[in-house]
Design a protein around this motif. Structure first.
Motif, PDB file in Angstrom:
ATOM      1  N   SER A  51      32.977  43.494  41.951  1.00  0.00           N
ATOM      2  CA  SER A  51      33.592  42.322  42.263  1.00  0.00           C
ATOM      3  C   SER A  51      32.828  40.997  41.246  1.00  0.00           C
ATOM      4  O   SER A  51      33.349  40.162  41.115  1.00  0.00           O
ATOM      5  N   ASN A  52      31.756  41.497  40.446  1.00  0.00           N
ATOM      6  CA  ASN A  52      31.021  40.546  39.701  1.00  0.00           C
ATOM      7  C   ASN A  52      31.376  40.825  38.425  1.00  0.00           C
ATOM      8  O   ASN A  52      30.822  40.095  37.448  1.00  0.00           O
ATOM      9  N   LEU A  53      32.186  41.859  38.037  1.00  0.00           N
ATOM     10  CA  LEU A  53      32.558  42.015  36.706  1.00  0.00           C
ATOM     11  C   LEU A  53      33.679  41.262  36.132  1.00  0.00           C
ATOM     12  O   LEU A  53      34.538  40.854  36.845  1.00  0.00           O
ATOM     13  N   THR A  54      33.675  40.464  34.843  1.00  0.00           N
ATOM     14  CA  THR A  54      34.398  39.486  34.584  1.00  0.00           C
ATOM     15  C   THR A  54      35.014  40.201  33.153  1.00  0.00           C
ATOM     16  O   THR A  54      36.279  39.385  33.025  1.00  0.00           O
ATOM     17  N   SER A  55      34.721  41.009  32.643  1.00  0.00           N
ATOM     18  CA  SER A  55      35.184  41.358  31.194  1.00  0.00           C
ATOM     19  C   SER A  55      34.965  42.962  31.166  1.00  0.00           C
ATOM     20  O   SER A  55      33.716  43.527  31.594  1.00  0.00           O
ATOM     21  N   ILE A  56      35.761  43.708  30.260  1.00  0.00           N
ATOM     22  CA  ILE A  56      35.604  45.028  30.085  1.00  0.00           C
ATOM     23  C   ILE A  56      36.182  45.199  28.802  1.00  0.00           C
ATOM     24  O   ILE A  56      37.094  44.850  28.388  1.00  0.00           O
ATOM     25  N   VAL A  57      35.549  46.252  28.089  1.00  0.00           N
ATOM     26  CA  VAL A  57      35.876  46.820  26.800  1.00  0.00           C
ATOM     27  C   VAL A  57      36.546  48.203  26.896  1.00  0.00           C
ATOM     28  O   VAL A  57      35.594  49.094  27.240  1.00  0.00           O
ATOM     29  N   ILE A  58      37.664  48.401  26.767  1.00  0.00           N
ATOM     30  CA  ILE A  58      38.137  49.922  26.872  1.00  0.00           C
ATOM     31  C   ILE A  58      37.747  50.725  25.562  1.00  0.00           C
ATOM     32  O   ILE A  58      38.117  50.314  24.548  1.00  0.00           O
ATOM     33  N   PRO A  59      36.972  51.718  25.731  1.00  0.00           N
ATOM     34  CA  PRO A  59      36.650  52.614  24.627  1.00  0.00           C
ATOM     35  C   PRO A  59      37.839  52.973  23.550  1.00  0.00           C
ATOM     36  O   PRO A  59      38.973  53.357  24.378  1.00  0.00           O
ATOM     37  N   ASN A  60      37.770  53.147  22.434  1.00  0.00           N
ATOM     38  CA  ASN A  60      38.854  53.656  21.351  1.00  0.00           C
ATOM     39  C   ASN A  60      39.277  55.167  22.037  1.00  0.00           C
ATOM     40  O   ASN A  60      40.225  55.794  21.530  1.00  0.00           O
ATOM     41  N   GLY A  61      38.199  55.806  22.443  1.00  0.00           N
ATOM     42  CA  GLY A  61      38.677  57.111  22.701  1.00  0.00           C
ATOM     43  C   GLY A  61      39.445  57.541  24.140  1.00  0.00           C
ATOM     44  O   GLY A  61      40.018  58.723  24.213  1.00  0.00           O
ATOM     45  N   LEU A  62      39.648  56.407  24.610  1.00  0.00           N
ATOM     46  CA  LEU A  62      40.267  56.687  26.094  1.00  0.00           C
ATOM     47  C   LEU A  62      41.781  56.550  26.012  1.00  0.00           C
ATOM     48  O   LEU A  62      42.267  55.533  25.641  1.00  0.00           O
ATOM     49  N   ARG A  63      42.488  57.485  26.393  1.00  0.00           N
ATOM     50  CA  ARG A  63      43.835  57.565  26.383  1.00  0.00           C
ATOM     51  C   ARG A  63      44.477  57.164  27.742  1.00  0.00           C
ATOM     52  O   ARG A  63      45.295  56.515  27.931  1.00  0.00           O
ATOM     53  N   VAL A  64      43.697  57.453  28.659  1.00  0.00           N
ATOM     54  CA  VAL A  64      44.411  57.089  30.334  1.00  0.00           C
ATOM     55  C   VAL A  64      43.428  55.961  30.786  1.00  0.00           C
ATOM     56  O   VAL A  64      42.172  56.558  31.205  1.00  0.00           O
ATOM     57  N   VAL A  65      43.818  54.980  31.433  1.00  0.00           N
ATOM     58  CA  VAL A  65      42.992  54.418  32.411  1.00  0.00           C
ATOM     59  C   VAL A  65      43.387  54.770  33.531  1.00  0.00           C
ATOM     60  O   VAL A  65      44.428  54.595  33.791  1.00  0.00           O
ATOM     61  N   PRO A  66      42.665  55.369  34.501  1.00  0.00           N
ATOM     62  CA  PRO A  66      43.106  56.013  35.545  1.00  0.00           C
ATOM     63  C   PRO A  66      43.226  55.207  36.651  1.00  0.00           C
ATOM     64  O   PRO A  66      42.828  54.071  36.818  1.00  0.00           O
ATOM     65  N   GLN A  67      43.787  55.919  38.059  1.00  0.00           N
ATOM     66  CA  GLN A  67      44.192  55.097  39.053  1.00  0.00           C
ATOM     67  C   GLN A  67      42.783  54.607  39.757  1.00  0.00           C
ATOM     68  O   GLN A  67      41.655  54.891  39.753  1.00  0.00           O
ATOM     69  N   ASP A  68      43.095  53.107  40.119  1.00  0.00           N
ATOM     70  CA  ASP A  68      42.164  52.507  40.755  1.00  0.00           C
ATOM     71  C   ASP A  68      40.752  52.078  39.938  1.00  0.00           C
ATOM     72  O   ASP A  68      39.918  51.612  40.554  1.00  0.00           O
ATOM     73  N   ALA A  69      40.996  52.358  38.555  1.00  0.00           N
ATOM     74  CA  ALA A  69      39.777  52.437  37.798  1.00  0.00           C
ATOM     75  C   ALA A  69      39.076  50.950  37.893  1.00  0.00           C
ATOM     76  O   ALA A  69      37.862  50.752  38.120  1.00  0.00           O
ATOM     77  N   PHE A  70      39.709  49.722  37.952  1.00  0.00           N
ATOM     78  CA  PHE A  70      39.242  48.421  38.093  1.00  0.00           C
ATOM     79  C   PHE A  70      39.846  47.619  39.368  1.00  0.00           C
ATOM     80  O   PHE A  70      39.731  46.506  39.392  1.00  0.00           O
ATOM     81  N   TYR A  71      40.126  48.444  40.542  1.00  0.00           N
ATOM     82  CA  TYR A  71      40.982  47.794  41.464  1.00  0.00           C
ATOM     83  C   TYR A  71      40.127  47.015  42.327  1.00  0.00           C
ATOM     84  O   TYR A  71      38.658  47.057  42.289  1.00  0.00           O
ATOM     85  N   PHE A  72      40.439  45.840  42.604  1.00  0.00           N
ATOM     86  CA  PHE A  72      39.656  44.565  43.021  1.00  0.00           C
ATOM     87  C   PHE A  72      38.480  44.354  42.536  1.00  0.00           C
ATOM     88  O   PHE A  72      37.402  43.897  43.178  1.00  0.00           O
ATOM     89  N   CYS A  73      38.601  44.407  41.024  1.00  0.00           N
ATOM     90  CA  CYS A  73      37.450  43.712  40.308  1.00  0.00           C
ATOM     91  C   CYS A  73      37.817  42.016  40.320  1.00  0.00           C
ATOM     92  O   CYS A  73      38.395  41.834  39.352  1.00  0.00           O
TER      93      CYS A  73
END
Length: 595
Positions: A354-376
């Motif tokens: 809940s304290n995370l404000t930003s995220i950089v998705i890596p270039n190698g990642l094809r699938v952002v999975p279920q619930d990955a950042f749920y309720f951030c």
């Protein structure tokens, strides 16, 4: 909508509506057919999402539609959170599945019949049992001091939650099963026998009164998440002579130093050894704030930092995998640096950070999975990588996003991926390239000003109309308010003809030459609903007016010189129509009801 309840309901509904009705209820107990040929069933949760209660006697056989079945299995979480006081298990049962009675807090008495030969993890966890009794004729299991063992006492399978004080296991015990002492919150000490060989995953998780333990020198296998939430465990000793592990403070490593097994307490900053390759063991660590990870680490295990006090972490350039729930509910985590080499994230990897404000998705990642950042709940900025093709269910549900520009590589957005959970703040969504699938409730509870697509043919919006519990309009925009849907120039007819997207005729604006047709907003059509005459006003210059039925058949076509045009619709059949107005500087579309 609570996603956990939703998935449970969908799973149960799917079961209910499956071919030949595999699910049925008799006498207040729910069953699922395991084998139609062998005529066997398992006891399962009630499809109504209700909980079992009171005293229950499970019959050895049950008859449904004239067929009599043997009751052979108590299913996964069948009595989860049930308000049971007592249960009678018949001699026909051979298997008790995972978490069968988990959190059935009123259950105070149980006897396992002689027929049972397989009992899964957490079968009786967090109940009110002081003893797990076993029929003396059972050749597979036995009860010693109320604890469940295999018949030869080589393995302790499960300890009842009300067991308290210091526990000493029998001298011939060789294995502690996964989660054997989970939720045993009154145990204070544990004496493990010399000769013990293995301790399973999560064996002592949530045993938060446990204060001392010596791990024997003979132990060659230690599972992960061993001491999660063991906040009182201040005396932990790995016996001298153990050749499989070594201890550094409260941390336990593999002998080669390549795997961190357990570190439930530590300093606020931890510098890990250069030999490390697999990172685990910090779950529920309330001391750690920063971890310096060496370059050689390639994997973070599931739940490795879950519920810890971690504030910041940078993962090394060789990292390829972060397993599920690795950073789950790290409430203080403000920064996590993920390398470009990362190509696999597990489900719920940063859920409830809940304290995370930003995220950089890596270039190698094809699938952002279920619930990955749920309720951030503070996450408001996403930098997309170059490969993201799928955003899975609820991946960013409950986040603080106000504007969303999705990557050109995206092909599928799954259920509830950006749902607002009644705190929706999204105002603008842009798909920067055509997308194949946008599932139901992707933007649930948001109030969108604009939603822009690059599709000339609308994406599939999977619906559940086969289930009567869900309305016919259950799709991408269910529970979403949207002012304008921007689509490519010349694509309006395709969108209006679609069985789902055609419902939003009055929302569409075509984007021509890169500019959306704001001129179309000048047009007014009234009255709506209409009975005899329909008036179109606000048209500047010449244009054409086309009225189509819901099958896309043109029923009226008229030229207009601008200004106000009246159309006689009294001879048309009552129902829903789509009005398309071709303007000199754009296209306006409206949904019209004739009554």
């Amino acid at each position: 909508m609570n996603k956990k309840v939703f998935f449970f309901a969908v799973a149960m509904l799917t079961l209910t509506f499956s071919a030949k009705a595999q699910y049925f209820e008799v006498g207040g107990i729910a069953y699922n057919v395991l084998s139609a040929t062998e005529r066997t069933v398992e006891v399962v949760p009630l499809v109504s999402c209700d909980y079992y209660h009171g005293n229950i006697t499970i019959p050895p056989t049950v008859t449904h539609d004239g067929i009599t079945y043997d009751v052979t299995v108590l299913g996964k979480e069948a009595f989860y959170r049930a308000s049971l006081s007592n249960i009678t298990i018949p001699s026909s049962v051979t298997q008790i599945k995972y978490g069968c009675f988990l959190f059935s807090s009123g259950l105070s008495s149980i006897t396992i019949p002689a027929s049972v030969r397989d009992i899964a993890d957490l079968a009786f966890a967090a109940t009110n049992l002081s003893a797990i009794n076993v029929d003396t004729a059972n050749p597979y299991f036995r009860s010693i001091g109320g604890m469940l063992f295999t018949q030869d006492t080589s393995t302790i399978v499960e300890c009842p939650i009300r067991k308290s004080g210091d526990i000493a296991l029998p001298q011939n015990t060789r294995h502690i099963a996964p989660k054997a002492f989970t939720y045993c919150q009154s145990i204070t000490g544990m004496t493990l026998p010399d000769g013990l060989l293995s301790i399973g995953d999560g064996a002592f998780a949530y045993a938060n009164s446990l204060n001392n333990m010596v791990i024997p020198a003979t132990v060659s296998i230690i599972g992960h998440n061993l001491f999660g939430s063991c906040t009182a465990l201040t005396s932990l000793t790995l016996a001298e002579g153990n050749s499989h592990y070594y201890q550094d403070g409260m941390a336990i490593y593999s002998a080669a130093g390549d795997t961190l097994v357990s570190c439930h307490m530590s300093a606020d900053t931890v510098i890990l050894p250069a030999t490390l390759r697999v990172l685990d063991g910090f779950n529920f660590n309330r001391d750690v704030k920063c971890v310096v990870v060496p370059d050689g680490v390639t994997e973070v295990c599931d739940n490795a930092f879950a519920n810890s006090s971690l504030v910041s972490i940078d993962l090394p350039s060789r990292m390829t995998m972060i397993d599920e729930y690795a950073f789950y509910s790290c409430k203080s985590l403000a920064h996590v640096g993920m390398p470009e080499s990362l190509d696999s994230l597990g489900e719920g990897v940063l859920e409830e950070c809940s304290n995370l404000t930003s995220i950089v998705i890596p270039n190698g990642l094809r699938v952002v999975p279920q619930d990955a950042f749920y309720f951030c709940e503070k996450l408001s900025q996403i930098a997309w990588g170059d490969a993201v093709a799928v955003i899975d269910s609820f991946a960013f549900g409950g986040c603080a996003l106000t504007e969303l520009r999705l990557p050109a590589t995206l092909r599928s957005v799954r259920m509830g991926a950006f749902s607002g959970y009644y705190k929706g703040r999204l105002k603008s969504v842009v798909f920067t390239a055509p997308v194949d699938t946008v599932e139901p409730e992707v933007f649930a509870t948001h109030r969108l000003n604009t939603l822009r697509f690059e599709n000339t043919v609308p994406p599939v919006s999977a619906t559940m109309t086969a289930m009567p519990e869900y309305p016919a309009d259950y799709g991408c925009l269910f529970t979403v308010q949207v002012d304008s849907i921007l689509i490519p120039c010349g694509s309006l007819d395709a969108w209006l003809a679609d069985s789902y997207w055609g419902r939003f005729a009055d929302k569409y604006h075509e984007v021509c030459n890169g500019v959306d047709d704001v001129a179309a907003e000048r047009v007014s059509v009234f009255p709506n609903p209409a009975a005899r005459m329909l008036t179109v006003s606000g048209v500047e210059g010449s244009g054409s007016i086309t009225l189509m039925d819901i099958q896309g058949k043109v029923v009226l076509n008229r030229e207009t010189a601008g200004g106000t045009t009246e159309i006689d619709v009294s001879r048309l059949a009552r129902g829903l129509y789509f009005l398309r107005i071709q303007l000199a500087d754009g296209i306006a579309a409206r949904r019209i009801i004739l009554q």
